[in-house]
Design a protein around this motif. Structure first.
Motif, short mmCIF file in Angstrom:
data_model
loop_
_atom_site.label_atom_id
_atom_site.label_comp_id
_atom_site.label_asym_id
_atom_site.label_seq_id
_atom_site.Cartn_x
_atom_site.Cartn_y
_atom_site.Cartn_z
N SER A 429 0.84 -1.20 0.00
CA SER A 429 0.00 0.00 0.00
C SER A 429 0.87 1.25 0.00
CB SER A 429 -0.90 0.00 1.25
OG SER A 429 -0.11 0.01 2.42
N ARG A 430 0.44 2.23 -0.77
CA ARG A 430 1.16 3.50 -0.82
C ARG A 430 0.15 4.61 -1.11
NH1 ARG A 430 2.72 0.20 -5.00
NH2 ARG A 430 4.81 -0.26 -4.36
N ARG A 431 0.42 5.78 -0.66
CA ARG A 431 -0.49 6.89 -0.88
C ARG A 431 -0.54 7.28 -2.35
NH1 ARG A 431 1.99 10.16 4.21
NH2 ARG A 431 0.99 8.95 5.87
N GLN A 432 -1.67 7.86 -2.75
CA GLN A 432 -1.83 8.21 -4.15
C GLN A 432 -0.83 9.27 -4.60
OE1 GLN A 432 -5.87 9.25 -4.91
NE2 GLN A 432 -6.61 7.16 -4.68
N ASN A 433 -0.42 10.15 -3.69
CA ASN A 433 0.51 11.21 -4.08
C ASN A 433 1.96 10.77 -3.97
OD1 ASN A 433 0.78 11.06 -1.35
ND2 ASN A 433 0.46 13.25 -0.94
N SER A 434 2.16 9.46 -3.75
CA SER A 434 3.52 8.96 -3.66
C SER A 434 4.23 9.14 -5.00
CB SER A 434 3.52 7.48 -3.26
OG SER A 434 4.82 6.96 -3.35
N VAL A 435 5.48 9.46 -4.95
CA VAL A 435 6.24 9.65 -6.19
C VAL A 435 6.58 8.31 -6.83
CG1 VAL A 435 7.24 11.82 -5.45
CG2 VAL A 435 8.42 9.69 -4.91
N PHE A 436 6.35 7.23 -6.10
CA PHE A 436 6.69 5.92 -6.64
C PHE A 436 5.41 5.27 -7.15
CE2 PHE A 436 9.36 6.74 -2.85
CZ PHE A 436 10.49 7.12 -3.54
N GLY A 437 5.34 5.09 -8.45
CA GLY A 437 4.09 4.63 -9.04
C GLY A 437 3.93 3.14 -9.13
N SER A 438 4.99 2.34 -9.01
CA SER A 438 4.86 0.90 -9.13
C SER A 438 5.95 0.23 -8.32
CB SER A 438 4.97 0.48 -10.61
OG SER A 438 6.30 0.67 -11.07
N ARG A 439 5.76 -1.09 -8.18
CA ARG A 439 6.75 -1.80 -7.37
C ARG A 439 8.09 -1.91 -8.09
NH1 ARG A 439 4.25 -7.90 -7.44
NH2 ARG A 439 4.54 -8.38 -9.64
N ASP A 440 8.10 -1.64 -9.41
CA ASP A 440 9.37 -1.64 -10.14
C ASP A 440 10.27 -0.49 -9.70
OD1 ASP A 440 7.70 -2.71 -13.16
OD2 ASP A 440 8.60 -3.87 -11.53
N SER A 441 9.69 0.47 -9.00
CA SER A 441 10.49 1.60 -8.53
C SER A 441 11.35 1.22 -7.34
CB SER A 441 9.57 2.77 -8.14
OG SER A 441 8.74 2.39 -7.07
N ILE A 442 11.13 0.00 -6.83
CA ILE A 442 11.91 -0.49 -5.69
C ILE A 442 12.86 -1.57 -6.17
CG2 ILE A 442 11.81 -1.44 -3.36
CD1 ILE A 442 8.89 -0.66 -3.26
N SER A 443 14.07 -1.48 -5.74
CA SER A 443 15.07 -2.49 -6.05
C SER A 443 15.41 -3.25 -4.78
CB SER A 443 16.33 -1.84 -6.64
OG SER A 443 17.32 -2.81 -6.88
N TYR A 444 15.45 -4.58 -4.84
CA TYR A 444 15.75 -5.41 -3.67
C TYR A 444 17.09 -6.10 -3.90
CZ TYR A 444 10.82 -4.84 -2.42
OH TYR A 444 9.58 -4.32 -2.09
N VAL A 445 18.00 -5.95 -2.96
CA VAL A 445 19.33 -6.56 -3.09
C VAL A 445 19.78 -7.11 -1.73
CG1 VAL A 445 20.04 -5.08 -5.01
CG2 VAL A 445 20.52 -4.39 -2.64
N LEU A 446 20.78 -7.99 -1.79
CA LEU A 446 21.41 -8.53 -0.58
C LEU A 446 22.85 -8.04 -0.52
CD1 LEU A 446 20.12 -12.23 -0.71
CD2 LEU A 446 19.41 -10.47 0.91
N LEU A 447 23.35 -7.87 0.71
CA LEU A 447 24.72 -7.40 0.90
C LEU A 447 25.40 -8.20 2.00
CD1 LEU A 447 26.90 -5.15 0.25
CD2 LEU A 447 26.01 -4.00 2.30
N ASP A 448 26.58 -8.75 1.69
CA ASP A 448 27.38 -9.46 2.68
C ASP A 448 28.14 -8.41 3.49
OD1 ASP A 448 29.14 -10.98 4.18
OD2 ASP A 448 29.51 -12.42 2.55
N ALA A 449 27.63 -8.11 4.67
CA ALA A 449 28.19 -7.03 5.50
C ALA A 449 29.58 -7.36 5.99
CB ALA A 449 27.25 -6.75 6.67
N SER A 450 29.87 -8.62 6.23
CA SER A 450 31.20 -9.00 6.74
C SER A 450 32.28 -8.80 5.69
CB SER A 450 31.18 -10.46 7.21
OG SER A 450 30.83 -11.32 6.14
#
Length: 517
Positions: A429-450
């Motif tokens: 869920s996101r507000r209508q005035n959100s600047v992000f229009g779709s889930r493609d606007s989010i990138s998911y990544v993993l990082l090995d912190a060590s």
């Protein structure tokens, strides 16, 4: 054809001669026709999906056993100028209709039988006025608290229940009326009796305890999804009680306009749909019964259609009416049965139950196959590890928000990857005035912190060294970030990302642009 009715008034004997039309005689003298009229209001036994609703048929014929308030000659209406009659001989505890031994009665009064030359008291010389005997009331199912919980409460079937005490007079008449109603609606409801002398606490808990006379209740689904007991308070007559029972049959099928009907599909948890197409103006009794029995397993619909040539019917692929069409949870359509023909309510409910059971199995197989496919596709998709070579593509300035799952152990990685993979497939869920229009606007990544301490030091001086796993929401364009520190669960991650998208999280300026060494 002349029939007799006898009334003994004081010391006088009144003999009434009743004249029957040829049609009435033909029906009364034929056991099969009389049975069909008694049950269905039609000597041919026509039932179909109109069973149990006689309001538009001009009346039913009832052959009662002559209980209180029912004796004598009764016109119940008819069609085409013909009339249906009810004849009663004897009281509630006496012999049933058309099984009255006139020879025996006249023998008592006049010393001889009605037949020629018969001997007094001889059964062979006694002439009986009958067209087939009606059996005495059968025993009604005894109901106690165990039976009520196991077979009645919230099971989807309508029950007609009698509460009584053995000391009450007239209980047999109540049973006779209830059984006659049960016979005419056999398959649409069940009947039971509660002996409130032996089941005292049970009767009081249900609120059905009788004070001076037996009481009649219907376990009804008329007003809600859960059943409830509704007391019958009208005159104790077969026609009235039957109509009361019909009105309290389940109504879980939604009456719809077929031209406006749309099938939604694909969402998890959606029940398969079944629809009855018939020429009836109201939901048929058989379909109402099924909607109660399967109310938590299917979504029921029914529609009035006039002919298979109707474009909406042709579009469904139906070639004969009545018909049942089904849709799996994924929206796939199936023609379950067409040109349905039934002989009675019970057999129709059984036959269509088999159809629904088979369709339910088909839906489960389809759902299982779809789940396996989704699981396989899910396994093929992975959350990519963030490296120096793919940093700009995954978390560069062209990406509004980059969700980084940082881990310091293989166990933490597995958990983060599973959660992020699940969340990445949802439309949060996101507000209508959100600047992000779709889930493609989010990138998911993993990082090995060590292995990449410098990267995390760009956000926080300590590099979050005390955390085995954490989430960082990074906005490359603005050079800001927000961290989710603590326990990481699917609910926490969804809540955190939704807050990020809705602007409910405070972002902090990064110490420097994140880099890899």
């Amino acid at each position: 054809m002349a029939g007799l009715k006898i009334c003994v008034c004081g010391e006088r004997l009144l003999v009434v001669v009743l004249f029957l039309s040829p049609t009435a005689y033909d029906i009364l003298s034929d056991e099969e026709k009389r049975k069909n009229y008694d049950l269905y209001g039609d000597e041919k036994g026509h039932l179909g999906f109109d069973a149990g609703d006689n309001r538009d048929q001009g009346g039913y014929t009832y052959f009662t056993s002559g209980g209180p308030g029912q004796g004598g000659f009764q016109n119940m209406g008819g069609q085409g100028g013909s009339q249906s009659f009810s004849f009663s001989f004897g009281g509630s505890g006496g012999q049933s209709s058309f099984d009255f031994g006139l020879g025996d009665l006249f023998s008592n009064f006049f010393g001889g039988g009605m037949g020629g030359g018969g001997k007094s008291g001889s059964s062979s010389s006694s002439t009986r006025f009958q067209f087939g005997s009606r059996s005495s009331p059968k025993s009604i199912r005894a109901v106690n608290s165990q039976v009520y919980k196991k077979e009645i409460f919230d099971k989807g079937m309508t029950w007609l229940l009698l509460s009584y005490s053995p000391t009450f007079k007239g209980t047999q008449h109540y049973e006779s009326i209830i059984e006659e109603v049960a016979n005419s609606l056999h398959g649409a409801l069940k009947v039971g009796s509660i002996n409130c002398e032996t089941e005292l606490s049970f009767c009081k808990d249900l609120g059905v305890y009788p004070r001076r006379a037996p009481r009649v209740f219907v376990y009804s689904y008329r007003s809600s999804d859960g059943g409830s007991l509704v007391e019958y308070s009208d005159d104790l007559a077969v026609k009235n009680l039957k109509y009361f029972c019909q009105e309290h049959l389940p109504r879980f099928s939604k009456r719809i306009d077929l031209s406006q009907f749309e099938v939604s599909s694909g969402a998890a948890g959606i029940l398969p749909k079944v629809m009855l197409l018939s020429k009836k103006k109201d939901t048929p009794v058989i379909w109402r019964v099924l909607s109660g029995l399967y109310r938590n397993r299917f979504s029921f619909y029914d529609a009035e259609v006039h002919d298979v040539s109707d474009p909406t019917v042709r579009r469904l692929g139906v070639d004969a009416l009545p018909a049942v069409v089904g849709w799996l949870s994924n929206g796939e359509k199936h023609i379950l049965k067409t040109g349905i023909s039934v002989k009675d309510i019970k057999s129709a409910v059984q036959d269509l139950s088999s159809v629904l059971d088979a369709f339910e199995k088909t839906n489960k197989k389809a759902a299982s196959s779809q789940a396996k496919k989704a699981e396989s596709e899910s396994e093929d998709r992975q959350i990519p590890p963030l490296t120096g070579s793919n940093f700009e593509a995954l978390c560069g300035e062209t990406t509004p928000v980059c969700i980084i799952g940082a881990f310091r152990s293989s166990k933490a990685r597995d958990k983060l990857e599973k959660i992020l993979l699940s969340v990445s497939q949802k439309s949060l869920s996101r507000r209508q005035n959100s600047v992000f229009g779709s889930r493609d606007s989010i990138s998911y990544v993993l990082l090995d912190a060590s292995k990449n301490p410098t990267f995390l030091n760009s956000f926080d001086k300590s590099g979050f060294k005390s955390q085995d796993k954490l989430l960082v929401a990074y906005k490359p364009r603005k050079g800001k970030y927000a961290a989710n520190i603590g326990e990481v669960t699917s609910e926490d991650v969804e809540r955190f990302i939704s807050s990020v998208l809705n602007g409910d999280v405070k972002f902090t300026k990064t110490r420097q642009k994140p880099t890899f060494r």
